[in-house]
Design an enzyme around this catalytic site. Structure first.
Site, PDB file in Angstrom:
ATOM      1  N   ALA A 110       0.809  -1.223   0.000  1.00 60.29           N
ATOM      2  CA  ALA A 110       0.000   0.000   0.000  1.00 60.29           C
ATOM      3  C   ALA A 110       0.841   1.272   0.000  1.00 60.29           C
ATOM      4  O   ALA A 110       0.323   2.356  -0.301  1.00 60.29           O
ATOM      5  CB  ALA A 110      -0.939   0.002   1.201  1.00 60.29           C
ATOM      6  N   LYS A 111       2.120   1.164   0.336  1.00 61.02           N
ATOM      7  CA  LYS A 111       2.987   2.341   0.341  1.00 61.02           C
ATOM      8  C   LYS A 111       3.992   2.314  -0.809  1.00 61.02           C
ATOM      9  O   LYS A 111       5.057   2.899  -0.737  1.00 61.02           O
ATOM     10  CB  LYS A 111       3.714   2.459   1.682  1.00 61.02           C
ATOM     11  CG  LYS A 111       2.772   2.789   2.836  1.00 61.02           C
ATOM     12  CD  LYS A 111       3.518   3.056   4.125  1.00 61.02           C
ATOM     13  CE  LYS A 111       2.553   3.479   5.224  1.00 61.02           C
ATOM     14  NZ  LYS A 111       3.250   3.770   6.495  1.00 61.02           N
ATOM     15  N   ASN A 112       3.598   1.644  -1.877  1.00 60.19           N
ATOM     16  CA  ASN A 112       4.444   1.521  -3.060  1.00 60.19           C
ATOM     17  C   ASN A 112       4.046   2.601  -4.064  1.00 60.19           C
ATOM     18  O   ASN A 112       2.945   2.565  -4.623  1.00 60.19           O
ATOM     19  CB  ASN A 112       4.255   0.120  -3.657  1.00 60.19           C
ATOM     20  CG  ASN A 112       5.114  -0.112  -4.879  1.00 60.19           C
ATOM     21  OD1 ASN A 112       5.420   0.801  -5.627  1.00 60.19           O
ATOM     22  ND2 ASN A 112       5.490  -1.351  -5.098  1.00 60.19           N
ATOM     23  N   ASP A 143      -4.474   2.174   7.251  1.00 60.07           N
ATOM     24  CA  ASP A 143      -3.425   3.105   7.668  1.00 60.07           C
ATOM     25  C   ASP A 143      -3.879   4.509   7.296  1.00 60.07           C
ATOM     26  O   ASP A 143      -3.720   4.937   6.146  1.00 60.07           O
ATOM     27  CB  ASP A 143      -2.096   2.769   6.991  1.00 60.07           C
ATOM     28  CG  ASP A 143      -0.972   3.730   7.387  1.00 60.07           C
ATOM     29  OD1 ASP A 143      -1.225   4.641   8.203  1.00 60.07           O
ATOM     30  OD2 ASP A 143       0.153   3.572   6.875  1.00 60.07           O
TER      31      ASP A 143
END
Length: 322
Positions: A110-112, A143
């Site tokens: 998800a943080k890519n 998040d």
């Protein structure tokens, strides 16, 4: 290594008949690599073939399938994502299916940044952002401070004018965590993009913010937001602000952000040479001392500097000052 790939059901590309026409291209780390990365056998195999098809600029279904394996091995490889986008367009792939592929990657990454950028380009090709607020909302539930999800959400909203219901969404997040700086940032983004900061809007935002400050006086996010919506205005004379700050101070609240704002308001009065300049100079000095010695000691040097600035301004603007 061979046992590892066999155990997970992976068949190396070098063993696949349909890839016999391709000569794999090993990674070139130079003659004397300082620190060689211990790639797995699968990683080496996939990327050796990935480099080969990219060198040929091959536009084929097998190359498209290969990019999925390459992304699985390294989801942050921007070259592979770029090549996959070229294949999507060249092969006329279903863009909605490709959007589903990005969601499957986002579940684990998800943080890519690369997958979010890929998704943005797909939405642009489709001209349809209808799923973006739902996708980002689901990611933010896991998040709520995911920078990439917020960035993508802001892009979709601003590009396609999808503002409806966003203030309510942000208020829900702030209600769940008043210290969520990302949610406060989003509120400012929405307010400033959907309305002018009219007196009515500013009044609403000040009241909302002060209400949340009362719940957590040491929450820097809300104080920053307050100063943001009041930027360009004279704080000391903004209706109710000075009274609210003095009421918190009287209650014994010693938040560094409260005291810092009170110092700013005192400086305004001193700079204007107002009737309460002497009183404000004394008060600002007291506040700076408190900040430097007990409330915000990590910035002691800064508050000592502010105290000197206050006295110098007072002496300059009030001729009778000693």
């Amino acid at each position: 290594m061979a046992e590892e790939t066999a155990a997970e059901g992976y068949v190396p590309y070098r063993s696949r008949p349909e890839w016999k026409d391709i000569t794999p291209v090993p990674q070139d780390d130079g003659p004397n690599p300082v620190v060689s990365i211990a790639y797995s056998e699968k990683f080496r195999d996939v990327y050796d073939y990935m480099r080969a098809v990219m060198q040929r600029d091959e536009m084929s279904e097998r190359a498209f399938a290969l990019t999925a394996d390459a992304i699985d091995c390294n989801p942050s490889n921007y070259s592979v994502w770029h090549y996959r986008r070229k294949l999507v367009q060249a092969l006329g792939k279903d863009l909605r299916e490709e959007l589903k592929f990005t969601v499957s990657v986002l579940r684990e990454q998800a943080k890519n940044y690369q997958v979010w950028y890929h998704r943005q380009k797909l939405v642009e090709l489709l001209g349809d952002p209808s799923e973006e607020l739902v996708v980002t909302r689901d990611v933010l539930r896991e998040d709520s401070k995911n920078y990439h999800a917020w960035q993508h959400r802001q892009w979709a909203m601003a590009t396609y004018q999808r503002w409806e219901g966003e203030l309510e969404f942000v208020e829900q997040l702030i209600g769940e965590d008043v210290r969520n700086n990302s949610a406060w940032n989003q509120r400012y983004f929405v307010v400033t993009h959907t309305s002018s900061l009219t007196d009515e809007v500013v009044r609403r935002e000040v009241d909302y913010t002060l209400g949340n400050i009362s719940k957590a006086p040491n929450n820097e996010s809300a104080w920053n937001y307050l100063e943001g919506v009041l930027r360009g205005q004279r704080l000391r004379t903004y209706p109710g602000l000075l009274d609210s700050c003095e009421a918190m101070y009287t209650k014994g609240i010693r938040s560094p952000f409260l005291l810092g704002l009170m110092v700013t308001m005192c400086e305004e009065e001193i700079a204007d040479g107002g009737p309460k300049a002497a009183e404000c100079c004394s008060k600002a000095t007291e506040l700076c001392n408190s900040l430097a010695t007990s409330v915000d000691t990590i910035r002691r040097n800064y508050w000592d500097y502010v105290q000197r600035r206050v006295k110098q301004t007072y002496q300059t603007t009030v001729p009778t000052a000693v």
